[in-house]
Every structure is written in structure tokens, then in C-alpha cells.
Design a protein around this motif. Structure first.
Motif, PDB file in Angstrom:
ATOM      1  N   ASN A 180      44.530  30.137  37.392  1.00  0.00           N
ATOM      2  CA  ASN A 180      43.102  30.193  37.961  1.00  0.00           C
ATOM      3  C   ASN A 180      43.161  31.888  38.491  1.00  0.00           C
ATOM      4  O   ASN A 180      42.097  32.217  38.405  1.00  0.00           O
ATOM      5  CB  ASN A 180      42.963  29.397  38.835  1.00  0.00           C
ATOM      6  CG  ASN A 180      42.752  27.993  38.178  1.00  0.00           C
ATOM      7  OD1 ASN A 180      42.367  27.641  37.081  1.00  0.00           O
ATOM      8  ND2 ASN A 180      42.914  26.680  39.077  1.00  0.00           N
ATOM      9  N   TYR A 181      44.290  32.187  39.179  1.00  0.00           N
ATOM     10  CA  TYR A 181      44.482  33.450  39.860  1.00  0.00           C
ATOM     11  C   TYR A 181      44.189  34.498  38.906  1.00  0.00           C
ATOM     12  O   TYR A 181      43.412  35.306  39.122  1.00  0.00           O
ATOM     13  CB  TYR A 181      45.691  33.489  40.543  1.00  0.00           C
ATOM     14  CG  TYR A 181      45.452  34.318  41.542  1.00  0.00           C
ATOM     15  CD1 TYR A 181      45.344  33.814  43.209  1.00  0.00           C
ATOM     16  CD2 TYR A 181      45.919  35.742  41.652  1.00  0.00           C
ATOM     17  CE1 TYR A 181      45.219  34.684  43.922  1.00  0.00           C
ATOM     18  CE2 TYR A 181      45.564  36.352  42.854  1.00  0.00           C
ATOM     19  CZ  TYR A 181      45.480  35.920  43.986  1.00  0.00           C
ATOM     20  OH  TYR A 181      45.249  36.790  45.177  1.00  0.00           O
ATOM     21  N   GLN A 182      44.701  34.553  37.564  1.00  0.00           N
ATOM     22  CA  GLN A 182      44.893  35.472  36.845  1.00  0.00           C
ATOM     23  C   GLN A 182      43.642  35.588  36.081  1.00  0.00           C
ATOM     24  O   GLN A 182      42.897  36.626  35.877  1.00  0.00           O
ATOM     25  CB  GLN A 182      45.845  35.305  35.787  1.00  0.00           C
ATOM     26  CG  GLN A 182      47.065  35.872  36.031  1.00  0.00           C
ATOM     27  CD  GLN A 182      48.137  35.724  34.781  1.00  0.00           C
ATOM     28  OE1 GLN A 182      48.195  34.760  34.240  1.00  0.00           O
ATOM     29  NE2 GLN A 182      48.732  36.944  34.504  1.00  0.00           N
ATOM     30  N   GLU A 183      42.901  34.525  36.100  1.00  0.00           N
ATOM     31  CA  GLU A 183      41.537  34.152  35.244  1.00  0.00           C
ATOM     32  C   GLU A 183      40.402  35.124  36.264  1.00  0.00           C
ATOM     33  O   GLU A 183      39.789  35.851  35.931  1.00  0.00           O
ATOM     34  CB  GLU A 183      41.079  32.871  35.049  1.00  0.00           C
ATOM     35  CG  GLU A 183      40.994  32.342  33.696  1.00  0.00           C
ATOM     36  CD  GLU A 183      40.776  33.469  32.780  1.00  0.00           C
ATOM     37  OE1 GLU A 183      39.686  34.018  32.504  1.00  0.00           O
ATOM     38  OE2 GLU A 183      41.679  33.689  31.733  1.00  0.00           O
ATOM     39  N   SER A 184      40.665  34.564  37.543  1.00  0.00           N
ATOM     40  CA  SER A 184      39.845  35.390  38.697  1.00  0.00           C
ATOM     41  C   SER A 184      39.787  37.055  38.610  1.00  0.00           C
ATOM     42  O   SER A 184      38.871  37.502  38.804  1.00  0.00           O
ATOM     43  CB  SER A 184      39.986  34.796  39.835  1.00  0.00           C
ATOM     44  OG  SER A 184      39.874  33.603  40.060  1.00  0.00           O
ATOM     45  N   LEU A 185      41.181  37.493  38.225  1.00  0.00           N
ATOM     46  CA  LEU A 185      41.293  38.993  38.414  1.00  0.00           C
ATOM     47  C   LEU A 185      40.710  39.371  37.213  1.00  0.00           C
ATOM     48  O   LEU A 185      39.834  40.486  37.274  1.00  0.00           O
ATOM     49  CB  LEU A 185      42.638  39.198  38.408  1.00  0.00           C
ATOM     50  CG  LEU A 185      43.465  39.346  39.698  1.00  0.00           C
ATOM     51  CD1 LEU A 185      44.587  40.212  39.733  1.00  0.00           C
ATOM     52  CD2 LEU A 185      42.519  39.660  40.658  1.00  0.00           C
TER      53      LEU A 185
ATOM     54  N   GLU B  15      38.181  38.388  35.459  1.00  0.00           N
ATOM     55  CA  GLU B  15      36.739  38.353  36.000  1.00  0.00           C
ATOM     56  C   GLU B  15      36.340  39.609  36.961  1.00  0.00           C
ATOM     57  O   GLU B  15      35.364  40.348  36.386  1.00  0.00           O
ATOM     58  CB  GLU B  15      36.377  37.131  36.785  1.00  0.00           C
ATOM     59  CG  GLU B  15      35.241  36.196  35.834  1.00  0.00           C
ATOM     60  CD  GLU B  15      34.965  35.191  37.050  1.00  0.00           C
ATOM     61  OE1 GLU B  15      33.698  35.087  37.080  1.00  0.00           O
ATOM     62  OE2 GLU B  15      35.847  34.364  37.365  1.00  0.00           O
ATOM     63  N   LEU B  16      36.952  39.840  37.797  1.00  0.00           N
ATOM     64  CA  LEU B  16      36.776  40.887  38.626  1.00  0.00           C
ATOM     65  C   LEU B  16      36.897  42.269  37.865  1.00  0.00           C
ATOM     66  O   LEU B  16      36.063  43.175  38.144  1.00  0.00           O
ATOM     67  CB  LEU B  16      37.500  40.813  39.823  1.00  0.00           C
ATOM     68  CG  LEU B  16      37.557  39.740  41.005  1.00  0.00           C
ATOM     69  CD1 LEU B  16      38.801  39.891  41.858  1.00  0.00           C
ATOM     70  CD2 LEU B  16      36.134  40.018  41.540  1.00  0.00           C
ATOM     71  N   LYS B  17      37.664  42.255  36.995  1.00  0.00           N
ATOM     72  CA  LYS B  17      37.901  43.611  36.431  1.00  0.00           C
ATOM     73  C   LYS B  17      36.659  43.950  35.810  1.00  0.00           C
ATOM     74  O   LYS B  17      36.353  45.312  36.083  1.00  0.00           O
ATOM     75  CB  LYS B  17      38.925  43.303  35.327  1.00  0.00           C
ATOM     76  CG  LYS B  17      39.335  44.503  34.659  1.00  0.00           C
ATOM     77  CD  LYS B  17      40.565  44.394  33.609  1.00  0.00           C
ATOM     78  CE  LYS B  17      41.411  45.474  33.212  1.00  0.00           C
ATOM     79  NZ  LYS B  17      42.716  45.217  32.968  1.00  0.00           N
TER      80      LYS B  17
ATOM     81  N   TRP C 160      33.804  43.948  36.702  1.00  0.00           N
ATOM     82  CA  TRP C 160      32.502  44.634  37.694  1.00  0.00           C
ATOM     83  C   TRP C 160      33.179  45.895  38.232  1.00  0.00           C
ATOM     84  O   TRP C 160      32.389  46.996  38.664  1.00  0.00           O
ATOM     85  CB  TRP C 160      32.391  43.929  39.080  1.00  0.00           C
ATOM     86  CG  TRP C 160      31.970  42.382  38.437  1.00  0.00           C
ATOM     87  CD1 TRP C 160      32.564  41.192  38.546  1.00  0.00           C
ATOM     88  CD2 TRP C 160      30.780  41.796  37.336  1.00  0.00           C
ATOM     89  NE1 TRP C 160      32.044  40.162  37.892  1.00  0.00           N
ATOM     90  CE2 TRP C 160      30.822  40.524  37.460  1.00  0.00           C
ATOM     91  CE3 TRP C 160      29.723  42.691  36.939  1.00  0.00           C
ATOM     92  CZ2 TRP C 160      29.783  39.859  36.830  1.00  0.00           C
ATOM     93  CZ3 TRP C 160      28.630  41.855  36.314  1.00  0.00           C
ATOM     94  CH2 TRP C 160      28.899  40.444  36.102  1.00  0.00           C
ATOM     95  N   ILE C 161      34.587  45.877  38.385  1.00  0.00           N
ATOM     96  CA  ILE C 161      35.110  47.151  38.899  1.00  0.00           C
ATOM     97  C   ILE C 161      35.019  48.199  37.967  1.00  0.00           C
ATOM     98  O   ILE C 161      34.933  49.593  38.259  1.00  0.00           O
ATOM     99  CB  ILE C 161      36.876  46.476  39.489  1.00  0.00           C
ATOM    100  CG1 ILE C 161      36.473  45.982  40.652  1.00  0.00           C
ATOM    101  CG2 ILE C 161      37.548  47.730  39.579  1.00  0.00           C
ATOM    102  CD1 ILE C 161      37.656  45.179  41.001  1.00  0.00           C
ATOM    103  N   ARG C 162      35.567  47.901  36.672  1.00  0.00           N
ATOM    104  CA  ARG C 162      35.428  49.054  35.573  1.00  0.00           C
ATOM    105  C   ARG C 162      34.077  49.329  35.487  1.00  0.00           C
ATOM    106  O   ARG C 162      33.886  50.763  35.498  1.00  0.00           O
ATOM    107  CB  ARG C 162      35.742  48.497  33.982  1.00  0.00           C
ATOM    108  CG  ARG C 162      37.326  48.352  33.863  1.00  0.00           C
ATOM    109  CD  ARG C 162      37.806  49.548  33.321  1.00  0.00           C
ATOM    110  NE  ARG C 162      39.171  49.522  33.380  1.00  0.00           N
ATOM    111  CZ  ARG C 162      39.927  48.960  32.490  1.00  0.00           C
ATOM    112  NH1 ARG C 162      39.471  48.280  31.426  1.00  0.00           N
ATOM    113  NH2 ARG C 162      41.298  48.926  32.677  1.00  0.00           N
TER     114      ARG C 162
ATOM    115  N   LEU D  28      28.943  42.440  40.925  1.00  0.00           N
ATOM    116  CA  LEU D  28      29.892  41.760  41.929  1.00  0.00           C
ATOM    117  C   LEU D  28      29.719  41.218  42.878  1.00  0.00           C
ATOM    118  O   LEU D  28      29.993  39.910  43.088  1.00  0.00           O
ATOM    119  CB  LEU D  28      31.036  42.982  42.309  1.00  0.00           C
ATOM    120  CG  LEU D  28      32.082  42.612  43.392  1.00  0.00           C
ATOM    121  CD1 LEU D  28      32.960  41.473  42.615  1.00  0.00           C
ATOM    122  CD2 LEU D  28      32.800  43.833  43.807  1.00  0.00           C
TER     123      LEU D  28
ATOM    124  N   ARG E  19      28.484  37.779  41.597  1.00  0.00           N
ATOM    125  CA  ARG E  19      29.576  36.901  41.160  1.00  0.00           C
ATOM    126  C   ARG E  19      30.006  36.366  42.227  1.00  0.00           C
ATOM    127  O   ARG E  19      30.284  35.172  42.507  1.00  0.00           O
ATOM    128  CB  ARG E  19      30.336  37.752  40.447  1.00  0.00           C
ATOM    129  CG  ARG E  19      31.628  36.849  40.020  1.00  0.00           C
ATOM    130  CD  ARG E  19      31.241  35.965  38.828  1.00  0.00           C
ATOM    131  NE  ARG E  19      32.312  34.883  38.813  1.00  0.00           N
ATOM    132  CZ  ARG E  19      32.246  33.576  39.532  1.00  0.00           C
ATOM    133  NH1 ARG E  19      31.233  33.280  40.368  1.00  0.00           N
ATOM    134  NH2 ARG E  19      33.122  32.720  39.186  1.00  0.00           N
TER     135      ARG E  19
END
Lengths: 263, 263
Positions: free
Chosen positions: A225-230, A232-234, A236-238, A245, A248
Motif C-alpha cells: 500500500n505504501y509503495q502504491e501511494s508513492l 501515485e504521488l510520483k 503529480w510531482i513529475r 496533487l 488527490r
């Protein structure tokens, strides 16, 4: 009236020691054994009708296997381990006495029991359950009765996710090359608070947290779950997309009450 | 003696409003303009020898470009943006007056200025710098003078990493399917504290945090470090290796003092 004797295996440190003092104040006779001090296990089992196993997770099963067969049928065997399914199964297997799993959800830095949560997992209990509940209620703890399996599922979020989160931040900070001494003079209150939690986990008790994390049966789901969240975040950051963001974060609806107030 | 007039653009909300009250208490005359209220920008520039831009990051550059050319040469243009390199460059470009970038490192929930950190980036300053420093020192803020570039580098850790960390935990929690209402009765103090920070970021100000994250020039480095940390953690979790994880945490040596005490 004779004082009830409580034996705490691992009562010389951490939360075991904390409860040794608490039980004494509550009028019980407390016998404490550490790795290199106090009565041996046969003595504990013979003398104390209630025995609490409060040793590091990695040592819990072995201690239970040793003490369990020594406990008389009318006694209570219990434990303070941060996980419940495996220790409770082990206690049931190793003994014929009453068995209740316990997890005080706080550390030895707590001043009193008041307002702190304690999970109680009755597994093979008859007469001892009211005694145990009463003991924690006297100190105004909040008691939650549940199964060992449900406990571990909850702790996957409450402890495993939380500690992984703190460790991830600490390791990322380390990787940045910045020293805390440079950042603290420009810290926000939120950053300072996180540093305090990091200090706990990156301190002398790192082993405790490592065991809480790796021994939880749901740790891989939490990590996924944690990795999936990251991942996802990637996105918007890119794109440097603050609106994406923001949406979300808001859509997560973690605090429905707050959201409703806004709408 | 005539009171010095300070104009705050964006002074009707958040940290702008907080400082409007603070400056008033310090004996200054404060003019405040919001999106739909207060004097227009030409009036602010004409009447106030000191103008502070305190609007959302995404609106900052446009406001600076409007107010900058209106400011008389002997005036001071400054801003409260959570980033400094771009706003300070914009203020220097748009105006011929003195320019100092500011970042109060706390939110409007602070009771006083005492003990809070404030970053000061003098960019084109002569007579106004002592006035500004004095204003914050009076309230016993801790002042850190630095360059706008260094500020942003620090904030990449203090704010971007910190907020990404909180968001990652919130999204992972969401993904778990558990509701906070179910977990709070079995929370630890550490989990409760994290929930409080989540409440802030997953609340009505999500847009502010999204802008602090995506506009920081170092956000991709921070994110890369974070992902690397997770990749590292994965190894110990897959193997359920608590000893390996413990060693990794300890080797990080985030708190050298704590480590030394242990050795």
C-alpha cells in the motif's frame, strides 16, 4: 486477605518494569525476572498464579514454550507482546491454564495508565478475565477486547505503517546529506515533531521497532500500500502539478467531517 | 513620531492575518488587502513604505509583478512565501526598491512568535534590514539569515520531505480500507500524533501543501531519496529480517549523540 502474586518475566526493563511499579501501587505482590536476575521460571510458575511474559518479540515464543508447561491449571498465563496471534497460539499450545493476550498501547514514558489504550484478547479464560479487566480499569485505561487476529490487523496500520513511515523519512533525510544540526534552526513545528519520533525509532530501541514491523503477518500488504501511494504521488510531482496533487489529497477523504464542513 | 505603515497583501487569511495582528500590537499601522477587500495595489504601494506579499505560492509571482513597479525606490518590498528563490528573483526584477525575502516557519495556530524560526533573505537591502530584524526579534523569534537558494534547499527537507511523508502515510492508510474511526480506539500515542498531522494536510489547506511540494526546485531529488529508502526497506521486509532492519536503522546514525551513549 492474601495479596495476589503477579510474576513478570522481562520485568526489569521497558513496559514490564513500568507495570511492575503499577501493579505494586495497586496492592499486588510483584515478582520480577530479567535475563540475568530474579527467580527462575519454575519458581515463577510455582509461586505466581498470574504470569506475564514481557520480553522482546523475538524471544517471546521460546519463553512461552518454557513457562507454559510449568503453569498449574488454575493459573493465568498472559503476555504483553506487540503482536497477539502467534504468542496467544503458543500460550494455548504450551499450557493448560487460562490464557489472555494483552497489549498495552503505549511506552514506558507514560506517566499514568489513564486514557491509554490496552488491547485484551481472552483466549482460554474463566475466572481471571474480570480480575485482569478490573486491574486496567482501576488505572482508567481504555480497554478494547478483540481477537488476536484482529489485533494484529489493526497493529499493521497503527504500528507497522506508522513506524515504516518514520523510518522512510529518516532514511530519506540521511540520503539527502543534510545533518539534523543544520536543519533544526530552520525547522517548522511539524518537522520538529517528526524529528522527535525519529529520535525514538533511530535510538537504542531500534530492535523493538524492527521486530514489530517484520513479525506482523500483514507487513507485506502494508508495504505494498505504501509503495502504491508513492507511485501515485510520483505523477503529480513529475508534472509539478499542484492542482492535481491537491485534488488527490482531498479525494482521499481521510477526515470526512472536515470535508463536509468545507462543502 | 509617525507610525510606520505596513501593507499586507493577503492579510485577511492565514499567516498574513496573524502578522497583521502581531504588527499592530507592536505599534505599527497595518493596511490589509484580501482578494475582495481592502485597498487596491496602487494605494498600498503609495501609502505603505513596507509591503508584504502573503498570498498562495501559485499567485505570488503575479502579485509581485503587479505591485513591484508601483513601489517607490525608498520603500521595502518583501514576501512571506514558503519558497524564496523565485519570489525574490521576481521582486528584484519587478521593482527598484529594497527587497528582503521572509519565511516565518510556523502556521497561524501559533500563540506567539517566541521561539519560532523566521528565515530572512536580504536581497537588495540598505536601511530596512535592521527594521525588519528588530521587528521579529522583539517577539523573540529566532532569525536565520541566508540566501534564497539555500532556504529552498533546506525547505526541500523541512517541508517537502516532511509533507510527502505525511501524505504517503495518509494515502497508504486510505488504501488499507481501514477507517480512522476504527483505528483510533486502538491507537498508540505515536499514531495519534501522526493522525493530527494528517488532519492538517488532508484538511481545507491541502492546496497550500501541494504548492509547497510541487513548486520547490528540489522536489524530485527529495522524492528520489524517498523512493530509494523504500527500496532499501523492502529487502528486510521481504525476508522478515528484523536483525537486518535493526542494523540498517542503527547504521543510519541519524542521532550520533544517542549512538555514542549506547556504545
Amino acid at each position: 486477605m492474601k495479596k495476589i502474586k503477579i510474576g513478570i518475566i522481562g520485568g526489569t526493563g521497558g513496559i514490564g518494569r513500568w507495570f511492575a511499579q503499577y501493579f505494586q501501587k495497586e496492592g499486588l505482590e510483584v515478582w520480577v525476572s530479567g535475563r540475568r536476575s530474579g527467580p527462575d521460571l519454575p519458581t515463577m510458575a510455582r509461586e505466581c498464579p498470574v504470569v506475564i511474559v514481557s520480553v522482546p518479540i523475538a524471544a517471546t515464543l521460546s519463553v512461552i514454550e518454557q513457562i507454559g508447561p510449568l503453569m498449574p491449571e488454575e493459573a493465568l498465563l498472559t503476555d504483553f507482546t506487540s503482536l497477539k496471534a502467534e504468542p496467544v497460539r503458543a500460550m494455548l499450545r504450551a499450557s493448560s491454564c487460562e490464557v489472555i493476550g494483552l497489549h498495552p498501547l503505549f511506552g514506558p514514558e507514560a506517566k499514568t495508565l489513564a486514557g491509554h489504550n490496552v488491547v485484551v484478547c481472552p483466549a482460554r479464560s474463566r475466572k481471571w478475565l474480570p480480575f485482569v479487566l478490573d486491574l486496567f480499569r482501576k488505572g482508567r485505561a481504555r480497554i478494547i477486547e478483540t481477537t488476536p487476529e484482529k489485533h494484529d490487523e489493526w497493529m499493521a496500520q497503527v504500528q507497522v505503517l506508522n513506524h515504516l513511515n518514520t523510518i522512510a523519512m529518516g532514511l530519506a533525510l540521511k540520503r539527502s546529506g543534510f545533518q539534523l544540526a543544520e536543519l533544526l534552526p530552520v525547522a517548522t513545528p511539524a518537522f520538529e515533531a517528526k524529528v522527535e519520533w525519529m529520535k525514538k525509532i533511530f535510538g537504542p530501541n531500534a530492535g523493538l521497532y524492527a521486530q514489530i514491523i517484520t513479525h506482523n503477518p500483514f507487513v507485506e500488504d502494508v508495504f505494498e500500500n505504501y509503495q502504491e501511494s508513492l507511485r501515485e504521488l510520483k505523477k503529480w510531482i513529475r508534472r509539478r502539478d499542484d492542482e492535481g496533487l491537491r485534488k488527490r489529497i482531498e479525494q482521499a477523504g481521510l477526515f470526512p467531517a472536515v470535508r463536509m464542513k468545507e462543502e
